[in-house]
Write a protein that holds these residues in place. Structure first.
Motif, PDB file in Angstrom:
ATOM      1  N   ALA A 196       4.569  15.952   4.725  1.00  0.00           N
ATOM      2  CA  ALA A 196       4.121  15.357   5.988  1.00  0.00           C
ATOM      3  C   ALA A 196       2.893  14.513   5.698  1.00  0.00           C
ATOM      4  O   ALA A 196       1.808  15.022   5.427  1.00  0.00           O
ATOM      5  N   SER A 197       3.084  13.189   5.752  1.00  0.00           N
ATOM      6  CA  SER A 197       2.019  12.305   5.286  1.00  0.00           C
ATOM      7  C   SER A 197       1.012  11.937   6.360  1.00  0.00           C
ATOM      8  O   SER A 197       0.043  11.225   6.092  1.00  0.00           O
ATOM      9  N   SER A 198       1.267  12.420   7.616  1.00  0.00           N
ATOM     10  CA  SER A 198       0.218  12.218   8.622  1.00  0.00           C
ATOM     11  C   SER A 198      -1.057  12.873   8.126  1.00  0.00           C
ATOM     12  O   SER A 198      -2.152  12.459   8.474  1.00  0.00           O
ATOM     13  N   TRP A 236       8.241   3.925   2.834  1.00  0.00           N
ATOM     14  CA  TRP A 236       7.596   3.124   3.876  1.00  0.00           C
ATOM     15  C   TRP A 236       6.473   2.264   3.310  1.00  0.00           C
ATOM     16  O   TRP A 236       5.459   2.029   3.934  1.00  0.00           O
ATOM     17  N   SER A 259       5.308  -0.847   2.981  1.00  0.00           N
ATOM     18  CA  SER A 259       5.600  -2.156   3.602  1.00  0.00           C
ATOM     19  C   SER A 259       5.217  -3.280   2.653  1.00  0.00           C
ATOM     20  O   SER A 259       4.145  -3.255   2.056  1.00  0.00           O
ATOM     21  N   MET A 297       1.217   5.007   0.075  1.00  0.00           N
ATOM     22  CA  MET A 297       0.607   6.313   0.291  1.00  0.00           C
ATOM     23  C   MET A 297       1.649   7.340   0.736  1.00  0.00           C
ATOM     24  O   MET A 297       1.760   8.422   0.179  1.00  0.00           O
ATOM     25  N   THR A 298       2.440   6.984   1.750  1.00  0.00           N
ATOM     26  CA  THR A 298       3.353   7.941   2.381  1.00  0.00           C
ATOM     27  C   THR A 298       4.442   8.409   1.405  1.00  0.00           C
ATOM     28  O   THR A 298       4.990   7.617   0.641  1.00  0.00           O
ATOM     29  N   PHE A 319       0.862  -1.179   0.000  1.00  0.00           N
ATOM     30  CA  PHE A 319       0.000   0.000   0.000  1.00  0.00           C
ATOM     31  C   PHE A 319       0.902   1.233   0.000  1.00  0.00           C
ATOM     32  O   PHE A 319       1.642   1.475   0.963  1.00  0.00           O
TER      33      PHE A 319
END
Ligand code: FAD
Length: 1003
Positions: free
Chosen positions: A747-749, A773, A775, A741-742, A739
């Motif tokens: 700032a991906s929060s 990141w 995973s 996204m980041t 997945f």
């Protein structure tokens, strides 16, 4: 007869017998000990000594405790028995006082003849004014007690009457026997109302004053009695020659009610009129009251005989009506003091029966079809009382405002229409004097056509009010069972049986509504009292009472809210079956959902043993599988994934997966699915925890992140084609996924920052961006990436993003490096940095639709987070297990570590924290099951914060107890620790979740 002698406890005051039983129960004294002690010790015991004033209350406590101890054969302390009795016997029974007043008015002498005692303050126990009696004889004062003759003789001589001229009322047989042998007439008192009735028969005089419950008319409530008399003469041809004596009933807050007495030859009447002054529209409609009473009175409901209605305000200032005064008992106190439990039961049964009679009146036949609107009664009522409240609002009542919003959103469906009384309470019924039978139902001011259940709920209000509550006496805290009073549930059951209805599952809604209504009424009375219009002295205090009532109403709303919340549980056969719940011809109209039954199964299982048997079996199989196949290979896996082969799966892995699959331990995570085990979140939580005990376990059962989340996305939002192509091999464990996204540069929060782009190019989508990141990206079996990017930078903030499926071998996908967590690279899964350079995929690879990225991300994260948390709890349990084992065998400075206080404290703290976390996670899982992921958003965020940080602490303690070994690769602790710490950032950092929790909390 010339005189009547009354005993005190059990005759003028409530009986001490039930209080004694209650006391024994509360103090856990063997039942019956107290009366047995009194009986067995007889004249030599402490009790008679107390009664004749030989010892005082304090001395009694000591001696009597010793006596009771001997009788019970165990230590019994009854020091506070007398204060307990004194407290319960402090208010005289009003019907008896009224009878005493009547006796004296008729010229009879009255006496009180009591066995009492000297209290600790040196005064004798006499919680009733001496003024009611010509003679008061107290055993503790005169030094002799009943049933000894001298005390009766003393009483007779002070009354100056012969025994045969007197009647003696007592509840104790020996006292009556003694009196009788002296020639005194006796009445045994079991139920004071029955006894008073018997006395009435013996003396042949009324023992209820007609003035009872009335006061002189207040100045602002006076009216022209001359004109009134004229009216009666004109209308009823009564030939009255003088004006009446008028008194005002203190009963009733709204329409002023008067007792009209023209003397002995004219039937006493009751007048009800509107209050003077400016009134709220539609309130105080006495004309309606008259009409409904006439109508229901002809159809089986007992009401006072009606005499005349006058709508002409010129007679006494407002419209009014007149009816005959009905003689009987009105019980103001719902605990019905002075009655036997049997009679109390009957009184309540009568009340319910009368209510049913009212609700069964055929409105067509009674000619009152137009007495109110049909349907949506509760909705209209909520509207009316909201408006009334808002007009009378004097200050903000927060719970009232909440109810005003809540009630319209939770209205009952499919109401039936019947007559509703609108103010059903025990003191609106007149009961026969000699037995508990309703002879009239009063106060129809609020009656209309509507939902009958609202009447039933309203009648239950006293159950939730304290006994000393002003205006409406309550029953809260009263021992109903002891008194023989049915509980509110039993009232409900009686009513449903009588009306042939099944259970009313949303009764708490009706309770909330009832309290809302009464709060609104009280607020109106309060406002009027400020303007001098209210018809009761108590009106001034009602402002505060309105607040209290609305708070109770809100507590019912919350209860009903929770029931509805539980009702939505999709996992355990959510029962919203509709039941026809009305007898006879209306049966189709009346249906209510019936959840209570299935609710039994919807409890949160806080232990494996509370799970369905099939899940318990899975759990036990899983534990066994871990023992047999997982723990034995853990070390080998750990070594392998540290070796140079680590970016390929361990050679045993596929074999273990096959074993798990054939053991039925496969895809357990997927809820309500054809593919998975069909477990709900709570069930899976227990299994997930077991898998979390070893970092390599989840994949063996095809339950590992990020695949589980990705599979859920595909299962929920994927097209058939996408499912076939990607979901199927994922479910079979043939491929893996990731997945993306980041992004490193933003700032991906805050996922709205994401910069990667998705551009349309004919029938294709072109993706560009840099992710990290990601995973699973490093795994050679990783075949599909869910890519999140922006397809429309001009759309609303949360509609700019989309998710696209990208096969890992698509040109332009470049995995440039693995990232590490504290140096762990999590091979072979890995966390990759990935460049998407003009990656072109067909448009069909879009998941759901353009702009749905955020929505999908939210849906994906709920279950994903709970899985992470449950796995972490497994890691924590395993860490604690390892720690316990370790500290038992390590010896430092001459002692095993396990004997050290610090270690013991650490173990205890870890146990506490693990269990706290588990309960919170289970609660969250349960909420997701019963209300859905969205409703459980706050709880999901809460566990996402609470669990990683707490589990980190648990593992940290284990690490410390292990010494350096814990930090090594020889034990799973270091891996657990790194992962739990990482989870405070992965899936969104703590601060982001905390902000969301606080926002919801404040809302
Ligand atoms: C082991 C691991 C695995 C991961 N797996 C994946 C994956 O598979 N796919 C993927 O896309 N991402 C993955 N991530 C990335 C993860 O989702 C992000 O790291 C996370 O969302 C935070 O984004 P960021 O790192 O850009 O931090 P930033 O957004 O730069 O935030 C930095 C810090 O700012 C603080 N902060 C942020 N917002 C607030 C606020 N509102 N109030 C106060 N403080 C705030 C927080 O302390 C936060 O940690 C993974 C991360 C880790 C560690």
């Amino acid at each position: 007869f010339r005189a009547v002698i009354f005993d005190m406890g059990g005759v003028v005051l409530p009986s001490p017998f039930p209080m004694t039983k209650e006391y024994e129960l509360q103090k856990k004294i063997p039942p019956g000990t107290i009366w047995k002690t009194i009986k067995d010790y007889g004249d030599k015991g402490a009790w008679p000594k107390l009664e004749i004033g030989e010892i005082n209350a304090e001395e009694f406590g000591q001696i009597f405790s010793e006596e009771c101890t001997k009788i019970a054969g165990e230590t019994v302390n009854v020091h506070d028995f007398l204060p307990y009795l004194e407290h319960g016997m402090k208010s005289p029974i009003s019907e008896v006082l009224d009878a005493i007043n009547c006796l004296r008015q008729e010229g009879y002498k009255t006496a009180l003849l009591t066995n009492n005692w000297i209290q600790s303050d040196g005064k004798s126990l006499l919680p009733i004014s001496r003024d009611h009696f010509d003679v008061v004889i107290e055993s503790a004062v005169v030094g002799v007690n009943k049933p000894k003759y001298p005390i009766y003789n003393l009483c007779l001589s002070q009354l100056n009457v012969k025994p045969e001229d007197t009647i003696f009322l007592d509840d104790m047989q020996p006292n009556l026997v003694a009196a009788k042998s002296l020639g005194i007439h006796t009445i045994k008192v079991e139920d004071v109302h029955v006894a008073i009735n018997e006395l009435e028969q013996q003396l042949n005089i009324p023992l209820t004053s007609t003035n009872k419950g009335t006061t002189p008319v207040r100045k602002e409530m006076q009216f022209d009695t001359r004109k009134f008399t004229e009216y009666l003469n004109n209308q009823l041809n009564m030939g009255l020659t003088h004006e009446p004596e008028v008194r005002e009933f203190s009963h009733g807050q709204s329409n002023p009610t008067y007792l009209i007495d023209y003397g002995p030859n004219v039937t006493k009447m009751v007048l009800r009129k509107k209050p003077p002054g400016k009134l709220l529209p539609s309130a105080h409609a006495v004309e309606r009251e008259y009409r409904i009473m006439k109508a229901v009175g002809n159809h089986g409901v007992k009401v006072p005989p009606l005499l005349a209605l006058c709508e002409d305000s010129s007679i006494i200032g407002t419209p009014f009506y007149v009816m005959e005064l009905v003689q009987g008992n009105i019980y103001k106190d719902p605990s019905l003091p002075g009655m036997t439990p049997e009679s109390r039961k009957k009184v309540y049964r009568e009340m319910v029966d009368t209510l049913c009679k009212i609700h069964r009146v055929d409105i067509d036949k009674a000619g009152i079809n137009d007495y109110g609107k049909h349907g949506n009664y509760v909705e209209r009522q909520v509207g009316i009382w909201t408006k009334q409240y808002q007009r009378s609002e004097t200050h903000t009542i927060p719970s009232m405002n909440r109810l005003i919003t809540w009630l319209p959103q939770h209205l009952p469906t499919n109401e039936v229409t019947s007559v509703v009384h609108g103010d059903v309470r025990i003191d609106n019924f007149i009961f026969r004097r000699d037995q508990p039978e309703v002879v009239a139902t009063l106060d129809w001011e609020l009656s209309t056509l509507g939902d009958p259940i609202s009447d039933l709920a309203y009648s239950c209000i006293p159950y939730f009010l304290p006994t000393n509550f002003p205006i409406i006496s309550g029953l809260k805290g009263v021992n109903l069972n002891e008194l023989g009073i049915p509980t509110h549930e039993q009232i409900l059951e009686m009513y449903c049986n009588e009306m042939q209805l099944p259970n009313i599952d949303n009764f708490d809604f009706y309770m909330a509504f009832s309290f809302f209504r009464v709060a609104s009424i009280l607020q109106g009375v309060y406002k009027r009292s400020k303007q001098g219009q209210a018809s009761s002295d108590q009106a001034g205090v009602t402002g505060k009472l309105a607040e209290h009532m609305s708070d109770i109403g809100w507590s019912f709303a919350s209860k009903e809210g929770f029931r509805l919340f539980n009702k939505t549980n999709p996992s355990i056969g959510s029962g919203t079956r509709k039941y026809s719940t009305h007898a006879g011809k209306d049966s189709e109209k009346y249906s209510r959902s019936k959840v209570a039954e299935s609710n039994k199964d919807m409890k949160l299982p806080i232990h494996v043993s509370a799970l369905p048997p099939s899940t318990q079996q899975l759990h036990s199989n899983l534990l066994q599988f871990m023992e047999d196949h997982v723990y034995p290979v853990e070390k080998s896996f750990s070594e392998y994934y540290s070796s140079e082969n680590r970016w390929t799966p361990h050679p045993e892995l596929e074999k273990l997966k096959a074993k798990a699959k054939s053991a039925g331990l496969w895809n357990l995570f997927l809820p309500h699915s054809d593919h998975g085990a069909g477990l709900c979140n709570v069930e899976y939580a227990y299994l997930c925890e077991v898998m979390g005990r070893c970092l390599y376990a989840p994949e063996i059962f095809n339950c590992s992140a990020p695949d589980t989340g990705n599979m859920e996305v595909l299962a929920e939002f994927g097209t058939e084609d996408q499912k076939q192509r990607w979901l199927k091999p994922l479910l079979d464990g043939e491929i893996r996924s990731c997945f993306a996204m980041t992004e490193p540069q933003v700032a991906s929060s805050d996922a709205t920052n994401i910069e990667s782009s998705i551009d349309e190019d004919g029938d294709r989508l072109v993706l560009n961006g840099r992710k990290w990141w990601t995973s699973g990206a490093m795994d050679p079996r990783m075949k599909i990436i869910i890519f999140m990017g922006k397809n429309d930078k001009n759309a609303a903030r949360h509609k700019q993003q989309s998710m696209v499926l990208v096969p890992s071998d698509t040109p332009g996908v470049e995995i440039i490096r693995p990232l590490t967590v504290f140096g762990f690279d999590d091979a072979p899964v890995g966390h990759g940095e990935v460049i998407f350079n003009n990656v072109s995929v067909p448009k069909e690879n879009m998941i759901l639709e353009p702009g749905a990225g955020f929505k999908i991300a939210q849906a994906r994260l709920g279950p994903g987070r709970i899985h992470h948390c449950m796995r972490l709890i497994g890691s924590a349990e395993r860490s604690l297990d390892l720690m316990k084992e370790r500290v038992k065998s390590r010896v430092t400075f001459g002692r095993a570590l396990v004997t050290r206080d610090t270690i013991l404290r650490d173990i205890a703290t870890s146990r506490i924290e693990i269990d706290q976390c588990r309960l919170l996670v289970l609660m969250t899982a349960h909420m997701m099951d019963v209300a859905g992921n969205k409703a459980a958003a706050k709880e999901i965020a809460m566990i996402k914060v609470a669990v990683p940080i707490t589990v980190s602490r648990v593992i940290d303690r284990a690490l410390q107890a292990f010494g350096a070994a814990g930090l090594s690769g020889d034990f799973p602790l270091a891996g657990f620790y790194a992962w739990s710490r990482a989870l405070r950032i992965a899936d969104g950092p703590d601060a982001v979740h905390e902000a969301a929790i606080a926002k919801k909390e404040l809302a």
